[in-house]
Design an enzyme around this catalytic site. Structure first.
Site, PDB file in Angstrom:
ATOM      1  N   LYS A  10       9.268  22.586 -14.658  1.00 51.72           N
ATOM      2  CA  LYS A  10       8.271  21.641 -14.145  1.00 51.72           C
ATOM      3  C   LYS A  10       7.879  21.522 -12.904  1.00 51.72           C
ATOM      4  CE  LYS A  10       6.218  17.302 -15.100  1.00 51.72           C
ATOM      5  NZ  LYS A  10       6.545  15.952 -15.792  1.00 51.72           N
ATOM      6  N   HIS A  60       1.909  17.345 -28.018  1.00 60.64           N
ATOM      7  CA  HIS A  60       1.812  15.917 -27.513  1.00 60.64           C
ATOM      8  C   HIS A  60       0.699  15.231 -28.319  1.00 60.64           C
ATOM      9  CE1 HIS A  60       5.368  16.718 -24.844  1.00 60.64           C
ATOM     10  NE2 HIS A  60       5.162  15.399 -24.494  1.00 60.64           N
ATOM     11  N   ARG A  68       0.879  -1.383  -0.033  1.00 58.01           N
ATOM     12  CA  ARG A  68      -0.087  -0.109  -0.038  1.00 58.01           C
ATOM     13  C   ARG A  68       0.958   1.241   0.030  1.00 58.01           C
ATOM     14  NH1 ARG A  68      -2.984  -2.911   3.785  1.00 58.01           N
ATOM     15  NH2 ARG A  68      -5.030  -3.815   2.644  1.00 58.01           N
ATOM     16  N   GLU A  72      11.642  18.083 -25.548  1.00 52.24           N
ATOM     17  CA  GLU A  72      10.700  18.335 -24.315  1.00 52.24           C
ATOM     18  C   GLU A  72      11.634  19.501 -23.741  1.00 52.24           C
ATOM     19  OE1 GLU A  72       8.137  16.828 -23.293  1.00 52.24           O
ATOM     20  OE2 GLU A  72       8.186  14.884 -24.557  1.00 52.24           O
ATOM     21  N   HIS A  75       1.210  12.001 -30.135  1.00 47.93           N
ATOM     22  CA  HIS A  75       0.583  10.731 -29.786  1.00 47.93           C
ATOM     23  C   HIS A  75       0.008  10.054 -31.086  1.00 47.93           C
ATOM     24  CE1 HIS A  75       0.605  11.605 -25.183  1.00 47.93           C
ATOM     25  NE2 HIS A  75       1.706  10.975 -25.539  1.00 47.93           N
ATOM     26  N   LYS A 101       3.685  11.403 -11.655  1.00 46.38           N
ATOM     27  CA  LYS A 101       3.186  10.553 -12.294  1.00 46.38           C
ATOM     28  C   LYS A 101       3.821   9.201 -12.637  1.00 46.38           C
ATOM     29  CE  LYS A 101       0.262  13.206 -15.428  1.00 46.38           C
ATOM     30  NZ  LYS A 101       0.156  13.384 -16.857  1.00 46.38           N
TER      31      LYS A 101
HETATM   32  N1  LIG Z   1       5.859  10.010 -15.661  1.00 42.53           N
HETATM   33  C1  LIG Z   1       6.035  11.128 -16.518  1.00 42.53           C
HETATM   34  O1  LIG Z   1       5.456  12.227 -16.270  1.00 42.53           O
HETATM   35  C2  LIG Z   1       6.580  10.900 -17.933  1.00 42.53           C
HETATM   36  C3  LIG Z   1       6.673  12.007 -18.767  1.00 42.53           C
HETATM   37  C4  LIG Z   1       7.432  11.857 -19.890  1.00 42.53           C
HETATM   38  C5  LIG Z   1       7.754  10.549 -20.338  1.00 42.53           C
HETATM   39  N2  LIG Z   1       7.384   9.573 -19.517  1.00 42.53           N
HETATM   40  C6  LIG Z   1       7.823   8.040 -19.825  1.00 42.53           C
HETATM   41  O2  LIG Z   1       9.120   8.078 -19.922  1.00 42.53           O
HETATM   42  C7  LIG Z   1       9.487   6.923 -20.786  1.00 42.53           C
HETATM   43  C8  LIG Z   1      10.528   7.215 -21.795  1.00 42.53           C
HETATM   44  O3  LIG Z   1      11.824   7.791 -21.092  1.00 42.53           O
HETATM   45  P1  LIG Z   1      13.038   7.820 -21.664  1.00 42.53           P
HETATM   46  O4  LIG Z   1      13.048   8.278 -22.870  1.00 42.53           O
HETATM   47  O5  LIG Z   1      14.015   7.948 -20.726  1.00 42.53           O
HETATM   48  O6  LIG Z   1      13.364   6.031 -22.208  1.00 42.53           O
HETATM   49  P2  LIG Z   1      14.164   4.873 -21.450  1.00 42.53           P
HETATM   50  O7  LIG Z   1      13.768   4.816 -20.138  1.00 42.53           O
HETATM   51  O8  LIG Z   1      13.512   3.903 -22.411  1.00 42.53           O
HETATM   52  O9  LIG Z   1      15.659   5.300 -21.799  1.00 42.53           O
HETATM   53  C9  LIG Z   1      15.895   5.196 -23.231  1.00 42.53           C
HETATM   54  C10 LIG Z   1      17.256   4.093 -23.377  1.00 42.53           C
HETATM   55  O10 LIG Z   1      18.390   4.842 -22.802  1.00 42.53           O
HETATM   56  C11 LIG Z   1      19.252   4.047 -22.305  1.00 42.53           C
HETATM   57  N3  LIG Z   1      19.921   4.882 -20.945  1.00 42.53           N
HETATM   58  C12 LIG Z   1      19.148   5.341 -19.816  1.00 42.53           C
HETATM   59  N4  LIG Z   1      20.149   6.190 -19.277  1.00 42.53           N
HETATM   60  C13 LIG Z   1      21.229   6.223 -20.257  1.00 42.53           C
HETATM   61  C14 LIG Z   1      22.684   6.593 -19.952  1.00 42.53           C
HETATM   62  N5  LIG Z   1      22.797   7.789 -19.012  1.00 42.53           N
HETATM   63  N6  LIG Z   1      23.576   6.556 -20.646  1.00 42.53           N
HETATM   64  C15 LIG Z   1      23.265   5.415 -22.042  1.00 42.53           C
HETATM   65  N7  LIG Z   1      22.152   4.952 -22.154  1.00 42.53           N
HETATM   66  C16 LIG Z   1      20.954   5.176 -21.201  1.00 42.53           C
HETATM   67  C17 LIG Z   1      18.035   2.904 -21.508  1.00 42.53           C
HETATM   68  O11 LIG Z   1      18.694   1.925 -21.209  1.00 42.53           O
HETATM   69  C18 LIG Z   1      17.280   2.945 -22.700  1.00 42.53           C
HETATM   70  O12 LIG Z   1      17.773   1.928 -23.529  1.00 42.53           O
HETATM   71  C19 LIG Z   1       8.126   6.455 -21.794  1.00 42.53           C
HETATM   72  O13 LIG Z   1       7.658   5.280 -21.110  1.00 42.53           O
HETATM   73  C20 LIG Z   1       7.113   7.718 -21.243  1.00 42.53           C
HETATM   74  O14 LIG Z   1       5.668   7.187 -21.056  1.00 42.53           O
HETATM   75  C21 LIG Z   1       6.693   9.641 -18.319  1.00 42.53           C
END
Ligand SMILES: NC(=O)c1ccc[n+]([C@@H]2O[C@H](COP(=O)([O-])OP(=O)(O)OC[C@H]3O[C@@H](n4cnc5c(N)ncnc54)[C@H](O)[C@@H]3O)[C@@H](O)[C@H]2O)c1
Length: 355
Positions: free
Chosen positions: A227, A249, A121, A185, A253, A143
């Site tokens: 943010k 977005h 929980r 972004e 999307h 989020k």
């Molecule tokens: N919660 C929120 O408010 C919010 C906002 C925006 C995006 N998201 C989510 O975030 C996700 C995308 O995140 P992302 O773009 O970070 O992708 P990700 O987490 O898949 O990372 C991208 C790739 O980079 C690699 N990686 C990470 N850090 C690294 C580093 N320092 N050096 C080398 N490689 C590295 C990872 O292993 C992965 O292969 C999506 O699922 C999206 O829905 C959430």
């Protein structure tokens, strides 16, 4: 090390910004709590590069440390993976005296946050974001969630971390295409609320694209503060203020869905969405030619795609399904008024497509 605060009454938390000091996270957390055990959740790629130094930092601060490594990639953001993490946490006998640490990009951050919100929980967690997307966006704001086969982020919870620890040094190992997609972004914050950041991006493209540490630090700090401000004003996406973060977005999307999430990285689709949304804003008389040209040029300068998207009405179905405020084909859309200023209005999807 500098600190940006996310002010949310009893859910407030700091975002720490550092360069090349990843293992300090242990001592920073130690100053805030007396928990005994940390479980680091990370992905296979990040683990190879950074798990040992983060572990070392937590050990040095007196924590008992375990780790769970999930496969790198969006496929890991699933209910199935959540269940596997619950199993491991139970095997490790993690109780409420334990804390989870999300070490990785948005995928690791979102799933770890969701596990933290639901395991026993709710347990504490910290975010140690390692991608640009995660440092400027996903690690901040609480989020959390995972994908279902029917769509992205359909299951989730608002659950804030105890702290966010962003070391911009780790961005140097990020794949250049991922890095540039993350810059979409950053550009977004410039357009929606921060004309000084936009100007900085215009004037410092070479430094940023070659990942000069001081410029990375500047943009990450600026975006973290932006943010935080938006989240403080609208913690749970109720007043509409937080929706400005969706600039670019809606189209993005739709484009991702229409290409089955294979054609573009998320940030690339958002870049196309931002150029398109600005053009629509101009066509409707909301903003000047000059502002639209600057947006277009900046996106081009950073090597992001900016072509006219080829979409039809059905491509918006995934958005409509989750936009609860949608009525009779009208969706909430973020329009540009000027660099640093946007407004939210409803628009008919068909009107979007004729521009
Ligand atoms: N919660 C929120 O408010 C919010 C906002 C925006 C995006 N998201 C989510 O975030 C996700 C995308 O995140 P992302 O773009 O970070 O992708 P990700 O987490 O898949 O990372 C991208 C790739 O980079 C690699 N990686 C990470 N850090 C690294 C580093 N320092 N050096 C080398 N490689 C590295 C990872 O292993 C992965 O292969 C999506 O699922 C999206 O829905 C959430």
């Amino acid at each position: 090390m500098e600190k940006v605060l996310v002010k949310l009454k009893d859910r407030s938390y700091p975002i720490y910004l550092t360069r090349e000091a990843l293992d300090d996270v242990g001592s920073v957390l130690r100053r805030m709590d007396r928990l005994e055990k940390v479980v680091i959740i990370t992905d296979s790629r990040v683990a190879e590069m950074y798990l040992e130094s983060v572990k070392r930092g937590f050990h040095a601060a007196g924590y008992q440390v375990d780790s769970i490594v999930i496969p790198a990639g969006e496929e890991s953001k699933s209910i199935n993976q959540v269940v596997q993490i619950y199993d491991r946490l139970l095997d490790l006998e993690v109780d409420r005296k334990g804390i989870l640490a999300a070490l990785g990009g948005g995928v690791v951050g979102d799933i770890t946050g969701f596990v933290a919100a639901t395991y026993l929980r709710g347990v504490d967690y910290v975010q140690i974001p390692t991608t640009l997307v995660a440092q400027v966006d996903s690690a901040i704001g609480g989020k959390t969630g995972v994908n279902l086969s029917q769509g992205k982020n359909l299951v989730g919870a608002f659950w804030h971390p105890r702290l966010v620890f962003s070391d911009v040094g780790v961005l140097k190992t990020l794949d250049q295409r991922e890095f540039i997609a993350g810059l979409a972004e950053v550009i977004k914050y410039g357009i929606i609320m921060d004309s000084s950041l936009f100007k900085y991006l215009e004037e410092n493209a070479d430094k940023i694209l070659s990942k000069k540490e001081e410029s990375l630090y500047y943009i990450v700090k600026r975006c973290a503060r932006n943010k935080a401000l938006v989240v403080e004003e609208d913690e749970r996406e109720e007043s509409g203020r937080r929706s400005i973060l969706n600039f670019g977005h809606t189209i993005g999307h739709a484009l991702e869905a229409s290409t089955n999430y294979q054609g573009y990285l998320h940030g690339e689709a958002v870049a196309i969405g931002m150029v398109f949304a600005s053009k629509i804003s101009k066509n409707l008389g909301f903003c000047s030619n000059g502002a639209v040209d600057r947006i277009h040029q900046l996106i081009e300068r950073y090597g992001l795609p900016h072509e006219q998207p080829d979409l039809n009405e059905d491509d918006f179905d995934p958005i409509i399904r989750v936009d609860k405020k949608m009525t009779k084909g009208r969706i909430n859309f973020v329009f540009v008024e000027d660099i640093g200023k946007v407004k939210l209005e409803k628009i008919d999807i068909r009107d979007l497509l004729i521009h």
